[in-house]
Design a protein around this motif. Structure first.
Motif, PDB file in Angstrom:
ATOM      1  N   ALA A 145      -6.146   5.086  -6.607  1.00 53.78           N
ATOM      2  CA  ALA A 145      -4.745   4.945  -7.020  1.00 53.78           C
ATOM      3  C   ALA A 145      -3.871   5.965  -6.301  1.00 53.78           C
ATOM      4  CB  ALA A 145      -4.639   5.110  -8.534  1.00 53.78           C
ATOM      5  N   TRP A 149      -0.761   5.266  -3.745  1.00 55.72           N
ATOM      6  CA  TRP A 149       0.585   5.814  -3.931  1.00 55.72           C
ATOM      7  C   TRP A 149       1.060   6.554  -2.689  1.00 55.72           C
ATOM      8  CZ3 TRP A 149       1.663  11.270  -5.267  1.00 55.72           C
ATOM      9  CH2 TRP A 149       3.031  11.509  -5.407  1.00 55.72           C
ATOM     10  N   THR A 154       5.574   3.478  -3.173  1.00 49.60           N
ATOM     11  CA  THR A 154       6.393   2.560  -3.966  1.00 49.60           C
ATOM     12  C   THR A 154       6.305   2.893  -5.452  1.00 49.60           C
ATOM     13  OG1 THR A 154       4.564   0.996  -4.179  1.00 49.60           O
ATOM     14  CG2 THR A 154       6.043   0.717  -2.291  1.00 49.60           C
ATOM     15  N   GLN A 155       7.231   2.317  -6.218  1.00 53.66           N
ATOM     16  CA  GLN A 155       7.205   2.527  -7.660  1.00 53.66           C
ATOM     17  C   GLN A 155       5.952   1.970  -8.314  1.00 53.66           C
ATOM     18  OE1 GLN A 155      10.197   0.513 -10.233  1.00 53.66           O
ATOM     19  NE2 GLN A 155      10.755   2.579 -10.883  1.00 53.66           N
ATOM     20  N   ALA A 157       3.000   1.691  -7.047  1.00 53.95           N
ATOM     21  CA  ALA A 157       1.902   2.591  -6.706  1.00 53.95           C
ATOM     22  C   ALA A 157       1.975   3.875  -7.513  1.00 53.95           C
ATOM     23  CB  ALA A 157       1.930   2.897  -5.207  1.00 53.95           C
ATOM     24  N   ALA A 158       3.187   4.377  -7.750  1.00 61.51           N
ATOM     25  CA  ALA A 158       3.355   5.573  -8.569  1.00 61.51           C
ATOM     26  C   ALA A 158       2.909   5.308 -10.013  1.00 61.51           C
ATOM     27  CB  ALA A 158       4.812   6.028  -8.546  1.00 61.51           C
ATOM     28  N   TYR A 159       3.263   4.139 -10.540  1.00 61.92           N
ATOM     29  CA  TYR A 159       2.807   3.766 -11.880  1.00 61.92           C
ATOM     30  C   TYR A 159       1.272   3.719 -11.939  1.00 61.92           C
ATOM     31  CZ  TYR A 159       7.547   2.273 -13.227  1.00 61.92           C
ATOM     32  OH  TYR A 159       8.881   2.221 -13.544  1.00 61.92           O
ATOM     33  N   PHE A 161      -0.940   5.293 -10.045  1.00 60.79           N
ATOM     34  CA  PHE A 161      -1.518   6.628  -9.951  1.00 60.79           C
ATOM     35  C   PHE A 161      -1.316   7.409 -11.246  1.00 60.79           C
ATOM     36  CE2 PHE A 161      -1.357  11.000  -7.779  1.00 60.79           C
ATOM     37  CZ  PHE A 161      -2.728  11.161  -7.907  1.00 60.79           C
ATOM     38  N   SER A 204       2.595  -1.514 -13.164  1.00 58.80           N
ATOM     39  CA  SER A 204       2.476  -1.564 -11.698  1.00 58.80           C
ATOM     40  C   SER A 204       2.473  -2.977 -11.145  1.00 58.80           C
ATOM     41  CB  SER A 204       1.206  -0.816 -11.257  1.00 58.80           C
ATOM     42  OG  SER A 204       0.024  -1.566 -11.527  1.00 58.80           O
TER      43      SER A 204
END
Length: 208
Positions: A145, A149, A154-155, A157-159, A161, A204
């Protein structure tokens, strides 16, 4: 927004019931919270491979929840269910990763995982190998994860991780409660981080 409010209410009702009852509320709202997330993913996510993998991970998580909260604890089936869920999440994250790996990330995650394992080691007994495998799998899931990210930025990917890291926190607290002994705030810590982790992973799929 209303769907996420329903998820939050369901999670709060489960945590409250864990401390105060009634038992039917405890048994109902834990799997219901994950089921609501699955519905959010079904109706809000794109029909693609990533969404289907996240849905499959949520489904196995739901199985794990049911096993772990049965009156006669089914720890091994629960552990296996979550192991499969983490493997499925890992496939989703690694398939979404493109680019060069950041090698300091697995070093940090691996070091933290080894420390947790060594702290639990004196109390693991016959579960030493299963717990060791589980820690390894969830660590590489968080690594995947994180690489997703840092490569995508991207958002979603941040979610993913953030959810993976919170999953590690939740499972760590749960492991210490089970093998070192319960403490009053354990259910609150475990379930809050767990529901937030699953919620972020579910989110995500919504911005893809």
């Amino acid at each position: 927004m209303l769907s996420w409010l329903a998820v939050c209410c369901s999670g709060v009702l489960h945590i409250n019931a864990a401390y105060k009852g009634p038992r039917w509320q405890f048994y109902l709202f834990k799997p219901l919270t994950i089921a609501l997330m699955m519905l959010i993913a079904v109706f809000g996510g794109e029909p693609n491979g990533y969404t289907y993998l996240i849905l499959a991970g949520l489904l196995f998580s739901l199985f794990g929840d049911v096993f772990l909260m049965l009156p006669k604890d089914r720890f091994i089936p629960g552990l296996l269910s979550f192991l499969v869920a983490h493997i499925i999440y890992s496939v989703a994250f690694w398939q979404s990763f493109e680019g060069s790996m950041v090698w300091w990330l697995p070093s940090l995650i691996g070091a933290a995982s080894v420390i947790v394992f060594l702290l639990l080691l004196p109390n693991l007994g016959a579960l030493l190998i299963p717990v060791g495998i589980y820690i390894t799998v969830i660590a590489q899931m968080a690594w995947g994860a994180g690489e997703f990210w840092m490569s995508a930025g991207t958002q979603p990917a941040a979610y993913a991780f953030g959810g993976a890291l919170l999953f590690m926190v939740s499972d760590t607290v749960l492991a210490f409660e089970r093998f070192k002994g319960p403490f009053k705030a354990s259910v609150l810590l475990v379930m809050t981080t767990y529901f937030c982790a699953q919620g972020l992973i579910t989110a995500s799929v919504l911005s893809l």
